[in-house]
Design a protein around this motif. Structure first.
Motif, PDB file in Angstrom:
ATOM      1  N   ARG A 159       0.814  -1.218   0.000  1.00  0.00           N
ATOM      2  CA  ARG A 159       0.000   0.000   0.000  1.00  0.00           C
ATOM      3  C   ARG A 159       0.851   1.274   0.000  1.00  0.00           C
ATOM      4  NH1 ARG A 159      -4.314  -0.890   4.775  1.00  0.00           N
ATOM      5  NH2 ARG A 159      -2.407  -1.441   5.902  1.00  0.00           N
ATOM      6  N   LEU A 160       2.162   1.117   0.134  1.00  0.00           N
ATOM      7  CA  LEU A 160       3.051   2.273   0.186  1.00  0.00           C
ATOM      8  C   LEU A 160       4.012   2.257  -0.997  1.00  0.00           C
ATOM      9  CD1 LEU A 160       3.921   2.353   4.005  1.00  0.00           C
ATOM     10  CD2 LEU A 160       2.257   3.767   2.774  1.00  0.00           C
ATOM     11  N   HIS A 161       4.126   3.388  -1.666  1.00  0.00           N
ATOM     12  CA  HIS A 161       5.070   3.523  -2.773  1.00  0.00           C
ATOM     13  C   HIS A 161       6.487   3.736  -2.251  1.00  0.00           C
ATOM     14  CE1 HIS A 161       6.741   4.677  -6.633  1.00  0.00           C
ATOM     15  NE2 HIS A 161       7.135   5.828  -6.121  1.00  0.00           N
ATOM     16  N   LEU A 162       6.599   4.457  -1.138  1.00  0.00           N
ATOM     17  CA  LEU A 162       7.901   4.728  -0.533  1.00  0.00           C
ATOM     18  C   LEU A 162       7.793   4.523   0.968  1.00  0.00           C
ATOM     19  CD1 LEU A 162      10.839   5.833  -0.938  1.00  0.00           C
ATOM     20  CD2 LEU A 162       9.908   8.100  -0.401  1.00  0.00           C
ATOM     21  N   GLY A 163       8.673   3.660   1.505  1.00  0.00           N
ATOM     22  CA  GLY A 163       8.664   3.382   2.933  1.00  0.00           C
ATOM     23  C   GLY A 163       9.541   4.347   3.713  1.00  0.00           C
ATOM     24  N   ALA A 164       9.665   4.090   5.001  1.00  0.00           N
ATOM     25  CA  ALA A 164      10.434   4.962   5.890  1.00  0.00           C
ATOM     26  C   ALA A 164      11.933   4.742   5.696  1.00  0.00           C
ATOM     27  CB  ALA A 164      10.044   4.701   7.341  1.00  0.00           C
ATOM     28  N   SER A 165      12.701   5.792   5.899  1.00  0.00           N
ATOM     29  CA  SER A 165      14.151   5.762   5.713  1.00  0.00           C
ATOM     30  C   SER A 165      14.849   5.248   6.974  1.00  0.00           C
ATOM     31  CB  SER A 165      14.661   7.176   5.409  1.00  0.00           C
ATOM     32  OG  SER A 165      14.515   7.993   6.561  1.00  0.00           O
ATOM     33  N   VAL A 207       6.269   8.497   4.679  1.00  0.00           N
ATOM     34  CA  VAL A 207       5.961   7.505   3.661  1.00  0.00           C
ATOM     35  C   VAL A 207       5.143   8.140   2.543  1.00  0.00           C
ATOM     36  CG1 VAL A 207       6.021   5.631   5.351  1.00  0.00           C
ATOM     37  CG2 VAL A 207       3.839   6.731   4.811  1.00  0.00           C
ATOM     38  N   VAL A 208       5.139   7.482   1.385  1.00  0.00           N
ATOM     39  CA  VAL A 208       4.360   7.935   0.229  1.00  0.00           C
ATOM     40  C   VAL A 208       3.377   6.841  -0.134  1.00  0.00           C
ATOM     41  CG1 VAL A 208       4.444   8.635  -2.189  1.00  0.00           C
ATOM     42  CG2 VAL A 208       6.263   9.356  -0.619  1.00  0.00           C
ATOM     43  N   ALA A 266      -3.748   2.766  -2.645  1.00  0.00           N
ATOM     44  CA  ALA A 266      -4.135   3.374  -1.372  1.00  0.00           C
ATOM     45  C   ALA A 266      -4.749   4.748  -1.585  1.00  0.00           C
ATOM     46  CB  ALA A 266      -2.916   3.470  -0.450  1.00  0.00           C
ATOM     47  N   GLU A 267      -4.218   5.513  -2.543  1.00  0.00           N
ATOM     48  CA  GLU A 267      -4.784   6.826  -2.831  1.00  0.00           C
ATOM     49  C   GLU A 267      -6.193   6.703  -3.408  1.00  0.00           C
ATOM     50  OE1 GLU A 267      -2.059   8.870  -5.342  1.00  0.00           O
ATOM     51  OE2 GLU A 267      -0.840   9.604  -3.658  1.00  0.00           O
ATOM     52  N   ARG A 306      -5.459   6.817   4.556  1.00  0.00           N
ATOM     53  CA  ARG A 306      -4.522   7.761   5.153  1.00  0.00           C
ATOM     54  C   ARG A 306      -3.274   7.027   5.612  1.00  0.00           C
ATOM     55  NH1 ARG A 306      -5.978  12.684   6.711  1.00  0.00           N
ATOM     56  NH2 ARG A 306      -4.651  12.569   8.567  1.00  0.00           N
ATOM     57  N   ALA A 307      -2.148   7.722   5.549  1.00  0.00           N
ATOM     58  CA  ALA A 307      -0.886   7.110   5.969  1.00  0.00           C
ATOM     59  C   ALA A 307      -0.939   6.684   7.431  1.00  0.00           C
ATOM     60  CB  ALA A 307       0.263   8.089   5.741  1.00  0.00           C
ATOM     61  N   GLU A 308      -1.637   7.465   8.253  1.00  0.00           N
ATOM     62  CA  GLU A 308      -1.740   7.129   9.675  1.00  0.00           C
ATOM     63  C   GLU A 308      -2.421   5.775   9.877  1.00  0.00           C
ATOM     64  OE1 GLU A 308      -1.374  11.537   9.352  1.00  0.00           O
ATOM     65  OE2 GLU A 308      -2.521   9.975   8.325  1.00  0.00           O
ATOM     66  N   LYS A 309      -3.457   5.510   9.087  1.00  0.00           N
ATOM     67  CA  LYS A 309      -4.166   4.230   9.207  1.00  0.00           C
ATOM     68  C   LYS A 309      -3.271   3.082   8.755  1.00  0.00           C
ATOM     69  CE  LYS A 309      -7.820   1.451   9.523  1.00  0.00           C
ATOM     70  NZ  LYS A 309      -7.307   0.205   8.931  1.00  0.00           N
TER      71      LYS A 309
END
Length: 334
Positions: free
Chosen positions: A260-266, A306-307, A312-313, A318-321
């Motif tokens: 669901r995320l295009h870009l994860g956390a660094s 995250v992106v 997901a969009e 929402r990113a929080e969810k």
């Protein structure tokens, strides 16, 4: 007075020698006093206040995203008044220049020398109001300051006061005439919070107490900037076990593997999650970090980094969810 940023910034995953118990007790006492003082002027927003203090003690920076008029600037001013520190407010606009933020070197005819005139960034607490209204070039003027506690102008490096916290605000609703923060800029912010509207009783108390006077007028400092710098060092000594650190890496990795995320956390996100978890534990009066500390801060620390993926969009997620779901699915160390 400026000092080397490295003297206050916590180290990475490694644990420094533990501070004496009395220092961590002082962290707990000062944080509670500061929280109560700030909540006396910011009605009904104790969790936002606590997160702000957590970010301060973690040596980080805070992004406050909400509609106008809910107390974002008041939060920053209350923090600065409570810890007895200096505060500068920068109104970000399309015509704001990087030199307005960092400062400029001025040539004096009398001495035939350049003299550095500090910009608005030289304060303990810097309110970057509506940061997304400035051009990307001006936004990037904050990058070095937020990452290293210093600014470089004309080949010279100038240290910033300690402690140093950037509290940036932006309106998520009004997007006309704004420049969205790039990923590199968002990644510099330790956490993102939303103030939200106060509940009915809190708003009634606000009208009764603050309707005719400045709510900050009677707010007295509970500590000093010098002591806060020492408390930040003490927080960096809170113990985080190897299992706890693996748990943080598992959470960060889960964001990178989520469909669901295009870009994860660094990797920086993992470091910031560890530092804030240490601060959260210290605020609770503990010498060690629990998974509960990590879980309490995971959404605030990870969601803005995250992106979302296209699916997901389209689903209006929402990113929080998504982050909350990932936290619920990652096994907790025992």
């Amino acid at each position: 007075m400026s000092a080397s940023p490295g003297s206050v910034r916590p180290s990475g995953a490694g644990t420094p020698p533990p501070a004496p118990r009395v220092e961590l007790e002082r962290v707990h006492a000062v944080a509670r006093a500061a929280e109560d003082a700030m909540c006396s002027v910011i009605e009904g927003k104790r969790m936002a206040v606590r997160t702000t203090l957590t970010v301060l003690l973690a040596g980080g920076h805070l992004l406050v995203e909400d509609v106008p008029g809910v107390g974002k600037t008041l939060l920053a001013k209350a923090l600065a008044r409570t810890v007895g520190s200096s505060v500068n407010r920068i109104q970000f606009t399309p015509d704001l220049l990087p030199s307005d933020v960092t400062g400029v070197s001025v040539f004096h005819q009398d001495t035939h020398r350049f003299e550095f005139r500090p910009g608005a960034i030289f304060a303990n607490v810097v309110v970057a109001d509506e940061i997304n209204r400035a051009s990307p070039k001006t936004q990037s003027a904050l990058l070095e300051a937020m990452a290293e506690g210093q600014v470089s102008v004309d080949g010279e490096t100038h240290g910033l006061p300690e402690p140093f916290l950037v509290l940036a605000t932006q309106n998520p609703i009004e997007m006309e005439g704004t420049y969205p923060l790039p990923e590199a800029q968002r990644d510099r912010f330790t956490a993102r919070v939303s103030m939200g509207y106060p509940d009915r009783q809190s708003e009634l108390r606000m009208l009764a107490h603050h309707g005719a006077a400045d709510p900050l007028a009677d707010l007295a400092p509970v500590t000093t900037p010098e002591e806060v710098a020492g408390l930040i060092r003490a927080v960096s000594t809170v113990h985080a076990s190897e299992a706890l650190q693996r748990y943080i890496v598992d959470l960060v990795t889960a964001t990178r593997e989520s469909p669901r995320l295009h870009l994860g956390a660094s990797p920086r996100a993992g470091l910031q999650l560890l530092r804030t978890a240490r601060a959260h534990a210290a605020l609770a009066g503990r010498e060690h970090v629990l998974p509960d500390d990590v879980q309490a801060l995971a959404v605030a620390v990870l969601a803005h980094r995250v992106v979302l993926g296209s699916d997901a969009e389209l689903a209006s997620l929402r990113a929080e969810k998504i982050i909350a779901d990932l936290v619920a699915g990652v096994p907790v160390p025992r």
